[in-house]
Design a protein around this motif. Structure first.
Motif, mmCIF file in Angstrom:
data_model
loop_
_atom_site.group_PDB
_atom_site.id
_atom_site.type_symbol
_atom_site.label_atom_id
_atom_site.label_comp_id
_atom_site.label_asym_id
_atom_site.label_seq_id
_atom_site.Cartn_x
_atom_site.Cartn_y
_atom_site.Cartn_z
ATOM 1 N N MET A 112 4.708 4.135 -27.334
ATOM 2 C CA MET A 112 5.586 4.609 -26.270
ATOM 3 C C MET A 112 4.772 5.305 -25.178
ATOM 4 N N LYS A 113 3.775 6.100 -25.661
ATOM 5 C CA LYS A 113 2.939 6.819 -24.715
ATOM 6 C C LYS A 113 2.157 5.849 -23.839
ATOM 7 N N SER A 114 1.672 4.745 -24.433
ATOM 8 C CA SER A 114 0.899 3.774 -23.658
ATOM 9 C C SER A 114 1.748 3.122 -22.574
ATOM 10 N N ILE A 115 3.017 2.877 -22.868
ATOM 11 C CA ILE A 115 3.930 2.301 -21.865
ATOM 12 C C ILE A 115 4.129 3.290 -20.723
ATOM 13 N N TYR A 116 4.230 4.570 -21.067
ATOM 14 C CA TYR A 116 4.436 5.617 -20.058
ATOM 15 C C TYR A 116 3.263 5.644 -19.085
ATOM 16 N N TRP A 117 2.021 5.637 -19.648
ATOM 17 C CA TRP A 117 0.851 5.699 -18.787
ATOM 18 C C TRP A 117 0.666 4.408 -17.991
ATOM 19 N N LEU A 118 1.071 3.271 -18.557
ATOM 20 C CA LEU A 118 1.025 2.012 -17.823
ATOM 21 C C LEU A 118 1.960 2.062 -16.621
ATOM 22 N N THR A 119 3.143 2.632 -16.836
ATOM 23 C CA THR A 119 4.121 2.765 -15.749
ATOM 24 C C THR A 119 3.566 3.642 -14.634
ATOM 25 N N ILE A 120 2.927 4.758 -15.022
ATOM 26 C CA ILE A 120 2.343 5.650 -14.028
ATOM 27 C C ILE A 120 1.251 4.932 -13.238
ATOM 28 N N ALA A 121 0.416 4.171 -13.944
ATOM 29 C CA ALA A 121 -0.680 3.456 -13.293
ATOM 30 C C ALA A 121 -0.165 2.439 -12.277
ATOM 31 N N ILE A 122 0.895 1.721 -12.692
ATOM 32 C CA ILE A 122 1.487 0.728 -11.772
ATOM 33 C C ILE A 122 2.039 1.415 -10.545
ATOM 34 N N ALA A 123 2.685 2.552 -10.747
ATOM 35 C CA ALA A 123 3.268 3.289 -9.619
ATOM 36 C C ALA A 123 2.194 3.763 -8.651
ATOM 37 N N VAL A 124 1.074 4.243 -9.203
ATOM 38 C CA VAL A 124 -0.023 4.711 -8.357
ATOM 39 C C VAL A 124 -0.604 3.567 -7.550
ATOM 40 N N VAL A 125 -0.840 2.425 -8.216
ATOM 41 C CA VAL A 125 -1.388 1.250 -7.526
ATOM 42 C C VAL A 125 -0.440 0.789 -6.421
ATOM 43 N N PHE A 126 0.854 0.754 -6.706
ATOM 44 C CA PHE A 126 1.854 0.327 -5.723
ATOM 45 C C PHE A 126 1.835 1.246 -4.501
ATOM 46 N N THR A 127 1.738 2.557 -4.761
ATOM 47 C CA THR A 127 1.700 3.519 -3.671
ATOM 48 C C THR A 127 0.472 3.321 -2.800
ATOM 49 N N LEU A 128 -0.675 3.065 -3.439
ATOM 50 C CA LEU A 128 -1.904 2.837 -2.680
ATOM 51 C C LEU A 128 -1.821 1.577 -1.836
ATOM 52 N N VAL A 129 -1.232 0.521 -2.396
ATOM 53 C CA VAL A 129 -1.085 -0.738 -1.658
ATOM 54 C C VAL A 129 -0.195 -0.547 -0.445
ATOM 55 N N ILE A 130 0.949 0.122 -0.658
ATOM 56 C CA ILE A 130 1.868 0.356 0.457
ATOM 57 C C ILE A 130 1.205 1.222 1.514
ATOM 58 N N GLY A 131 0.506 2.259 1.068
ATOM 59 C CA GLY A 131 -0.168 3.139 2.003
ATOM 60 C C GLY A 131 -1.212 2.410 2.815
ATOM 61 N N THR A 132 -1.978 1.551 2.162
ATOM 62 C CA THR A 132 -2.992 0.766 2.858
ATOM 63 C C THR A 132 -2.353 -0.185 3.848
ATOM 64 N N SER A 133 -1.264 -0.822 3.443
ATOM 65 C CA SER A 133 -0.551 -1.743 4.325
ATOM 66 C C SER A 133 -0.066 -1.029 5.567
ATOM 67 N N GLN A 134 0.482 0.169 5.392
ATOM 68 C CA GLN A 134 0.986 0.908 6.542
ATOM 69 C C GLN A 134 -0.151 1.341 7.454
ATOM 70 N N SER A 135 -1.314 1.671 6.849
ATOM 71 C CA SER A 135 -2.436 2.092 7.675
ATOM 72 C C SER A 135 -2.966 0.939 8.521
ATOM 73 N N VAL A 136 -2.796 -0.293 8.044
ATOM 74 C CA VAL A 136 -3.240 -1.460 8.803
ATOM 75 C C VAL A 136 -2.284 -1.762 9.948
ATOM 76 N N PHE A 137 -0.994 -1.619 9.729
ATOM 77 C CA PHE A 137 -0.006 -2.053 10.714
ATOM 78 C C PHE A 137 0.674 -0.901 11.444
ATOM 79 N N ALA A 138 0.244 0.339 11.216
ATOM 80 C CA ALA A 138 0.886 1.470 11.880
ATOM 81 C C ALA A 138 -0.164 2.448 12.380
ATOM 82 N N GLN A 139 -1.024 1.971 13.273
ATOM 83 C CA GLN A 139 -2.124 2.793 13.754
ATOM 84 C C GLN A 139 -2.024 3.137 15.233
ATOM 85 N N ALA A 140 -0.938 2.801 15.888
ATOM 86 C CA ALA A 140 -0.839 3.048 17.324
ATOM 87 C C ALA A 140 -1.111 4.523 17.640
ATOM 88 N N ASN A 141 -1.854 4.748 18.708
ATOM 89 C CA ASN A 141 -2.229 6.098 19.095
ATOM 90 C C ASN A 141 -1.092 6.777 19.852
#
Length: 278
Positions: free
Chosen positions: A1-30
């Motif tokens: 059960m604990k391994s599933i919990y940490w897997l879920t956290i890892a997926i969430a972190v990766v998803f957040t990083l991907v979204i953040g990177t995507s926004q940094s590419v397409f939302a840079q107007a000065n």
């Protein structure tokens, strides 16, 4: 059960990083603040002003489609690098109008009696009318004339219920200049990359009542577009003209009750000073 919990956290972190990177590419107007431009800034590009600032606004629903201006472009401008320094409104009106003056209620009203009388090789006589542009068209400046070495002028009136800060987002190819209420707020010789792509969000001051905006874009070759939208709140709370009108008479019927009345003596002094400082 604990391994599933940490897997879920890892997926969430990766998803957040991907979204953040995507926004940094397409939302840079000065963001540009602190305007209007001062005398030594009138023909300087914003800083920073690189390709990495490009921001795709193709999904924005607020792009302005109707404009008031000369019924054709200034032609054979010699390339935007040269034309940007020349006031073609002053030239076409024999000094009765200038670009800053045109971006006021008093200057706008004068277009009812003053046509642009450019030389035959530069488009000839241009009357004032309402025209419509497709923001998705990367060549919307052409307007049935030459595609290269042209300058387009477009105007709108923004009727704001209160004095407020607003944010405008211009897309242009190539050199863009924007005046509001007699003052210059934006200058940029760099094309934005696509018809609905921007490099800068520009904070501007809107006064209560009518705000007259003049947008000029100078083009040399290739794509040629002139587009603009404001922040959602401005579009929601303000009225922008032309609205239903299709010609000069209809446009002035729409704005006749909201344009400012300015003393003649004050205007004479103000615009004499502006022309001396150009």
């Amino acid at each position: 059960m604990k391994s599933i919990y940490w897997l879920t956290i890892a997926i969430a972190v990766v998803f957040t990083l991907v979204i953040g990177t995507s926004q940094s590419v397409f939302a840079q107007a000065n963001d540009i603040e602190g305007g209007p431009l001062k005398n030594d800034e009138l023909l300087k590009d914003p800083n920073p002003n690189g390709d990495n600032l490009r921001e795709d606004h193709s999904g924005n629903k607020n792009w302005i489609t109707k404009w008031y201006g000369p019924d054709g472009n200034y032609e054979n401008n010699g390339g935007f690098q040269a034309s940007a320094r020349i006031d073609f409104i002053d030239e076409g009106s024999n000094g009765k109008l200038t670009q800053p003056k045109l971006s006021t209620s008093a200057g706008l009203k004068l277009t009812q009696s003053i046509d642009m009388k450019w030389k035959d090789g530069n488009g000839g006589t241009r009357k004032w009318t309402v025209f419509e542009l497709d923001p998705a068209d990367g060549n919307n400046m052409n307007r049935g004339g030459p595609a290269d070495n042209i300058d387009t002028y477009g105007m709108i009136v923004i009727h704001s219920p209160v004095a407020r800060k607003a944010v405008m987002s211009p897309a242009h190819d190539d050199h863009a200049q924007i005046w509001i209420n007699g003052e210059k707020w934006y200058n940029n010789s760099r094309w934005t990359g696509a018809a609905r792509t921007i490099l800068h969000n520009v904070e501007v001051d809107l006064k209560k009542g009518a705000n007259v905006l003049l947008y000029r874009v100078g083009e040399s070759g290739g794509s040629a577009y002139i587009n603009l939208h404001f922040d959602d709140e401005t579009h929601k709370k303000s009225r922008i003209f032309p609205d239903k009108s299709k010609d000069q008479k209809g446009f002035f019927n729409e704005v006749s009750g909201i344009l400012d009345v300015e003393p003649v003596g004050k205007l004479t002094t103000t615009w004499a000073d502006i022309k001396r400082n150009r």
